[in-house]
Design a protein around this motif. Sequence first.
Motif, PDB file in Angstrom:
ATOM      1  N   SER A   1       0.816  -1.268   0.169  1.00 23.81           N
ATOM      2  CA  SER A   1       0.047  -0.079   0.001  1.00 23.81           C
ATOM      3  C   SER A   1       0.977   1.214  -0.239  1.00 23.81           C
ATOM      4  O   SER A   1       1.560   1.358   0.958  1.00 23.81           O
ATOM      5  CB  SER A   1      -0.854  -0.032   1.195  1.00 23.81           C
ATOM      6  OG  SER A   1      -1.536   1.217   1.515  1.00 23.81           O
TER       7      SER A   1
ATOM      8  N   TRP B   1      -0.542   3.971   0.479  1.00 27.48           N
ATOM      9  CA  TRP B   1      -0.953   4.997   1.705  1.00 27.48           C
ATOM     10  C   TRP B   1      -0.441   4.694   2.831  1.00 27.48           C
ATOM     11  O   TRP B   1       0.000   5.770   3.754  1.00 27.48           O
ATOM     12  CB  TRP B   1      -2.499   4.764   1.652  1.00 27.48           C
ATOM     13  CG  TRP B   1      -2.940   4.988   0.318  1.00 27.48           C
ATOM     14  CD1 TRP B   1      -3.686   3.988  -0.384  1.00 27.48           C
ATOM     15  CD2 TRP B   1      -3.311   5.984  -0.311  1.00 27.48           C
ATOM     16  NE1 TRP B   1      -4.254   4.434  -1.594  1.00 27.48           N
ATOM     17  CE2 TRP B   1      -3.895   5.731  -1.828  1.00 27.48           C
ATOM     18  CE3 TRP B   1      -2.883   7.535  -0.275  1.00 27.48           C
ATOM     19  CZ2 TRP B   1      -3.942   6.574  -2.645  1.00 27.48           C
ATOM     20  CZ3 TRP B   1      -3.250   8.333  -1.007  1.00 27.48           C
ATOM     21  CH2 TRP B   1      -3.877   7.979  -2.436  1.00 27.48           C
TER      22      TRP B   1
ATOM     23  N   PRO C   1       0.473   4.863  -7.376  1.00 28.57           N
ATOM     24  CA  PRO C   1      -0.716   3.986  -6.805  1.00 28.57           C
ATOM     25  C   PRO C   1      -1.800   4.063  -7.856  1.00 28.57           C
ATOM     26  O   PRO C   1      -1.888   4.989  -8.615  1.00 28.57           O
ATOM     27  CB  PRO C   1      -1.173   4.731  -5.688  1.00 28.57           C
ATOM     28  CG  PRO C   1      -0.661   6.025  -5.437  1.00 28.57           C
ATOM     29  CD  PRO C   1       0.627   5.789  -6.297  1.00 28.57           C
TER      30      PRO C   1
END
Length: 291
Positions: free
Chosen positions: A61, A63, A125
């Motif tokens: 990820s 994030w 992403p």
Amino acid sequence: MDVELIAMQLVAGVALGAILIMVALGLTIVFGMLGIVNFAHGALFMVGAYAGLWVASLTGSFWWALIVAPIAIGLFGVIIERVLIRPLYKRSPDDPLLLTFGLGYVLVEAVRIIFGSDGIPFSTPQALQGVVDLGIGFFPIYRLFVVAVVAVVLLALWLGLEKTRFGLIVRAGARDPLIMRVLGVDIGRLWLLVFGLGVGLTALGGVLSAPMRNVNPEMGSLVLAEAFVVTVIGGLGSLLGAVVAGLLVGIAVSLTALIAPEMATIVMFALMALVLLIRPQGLFGKTGGGA
């Protein structure tokens, strides 16, 4: 020349300026509050990018990388301040400068040993891939995301420094640490937090820039030069100066790339020289330094 093309270059200049602001923030905060020129800034930017890459590879990820890496490197910055820099505060101003200069080389070599010298790609992403139609042309979504993140960071910094008791103490401590000590404020802890914040912001800049740059041990060298150009033009220690100078340099580089691409890199240094000739302390700097 096509008006829409010029408008797109201006948008691109603002996006580049946002990246330059993010690159310079950590350097500006540390100098403005502590009076230390951190020559390890570029290396810490690079370490932040690698930390983000490592977290992203573990979690899958981007994030999590955006959150965890700046916090982790910020804590690393706290250790650096407490162990290496704090003993030098009462010595010559050149000592912290030389120490951070050497620390930068140590960090680069350590990363080269651990990760190798070859560049490692950092994928954008999926949610931020592609382009968006701005009405004047198509622009990468990720760059607009970076602009938004930088705007949020700047707003948070302004609120924190201008509207909170902690910000009041930080600004007062930067101006007269002796009086703050007399009033019972732990200046050592204050400087610890400020240095950690500056390093954390530098690492955040590294993570944000990673999808746009090839992550490699040498990526901090150019970043250090860019950060110094922005901080010198804006005025050492001035947050407002860093914002204005970042946007000014970004737009100048972008427009120059449209007219004379071979001059795009040189123009930022020419702009810095021009500002220094007219106003040696920078656009928003104060004579003798300070925040």
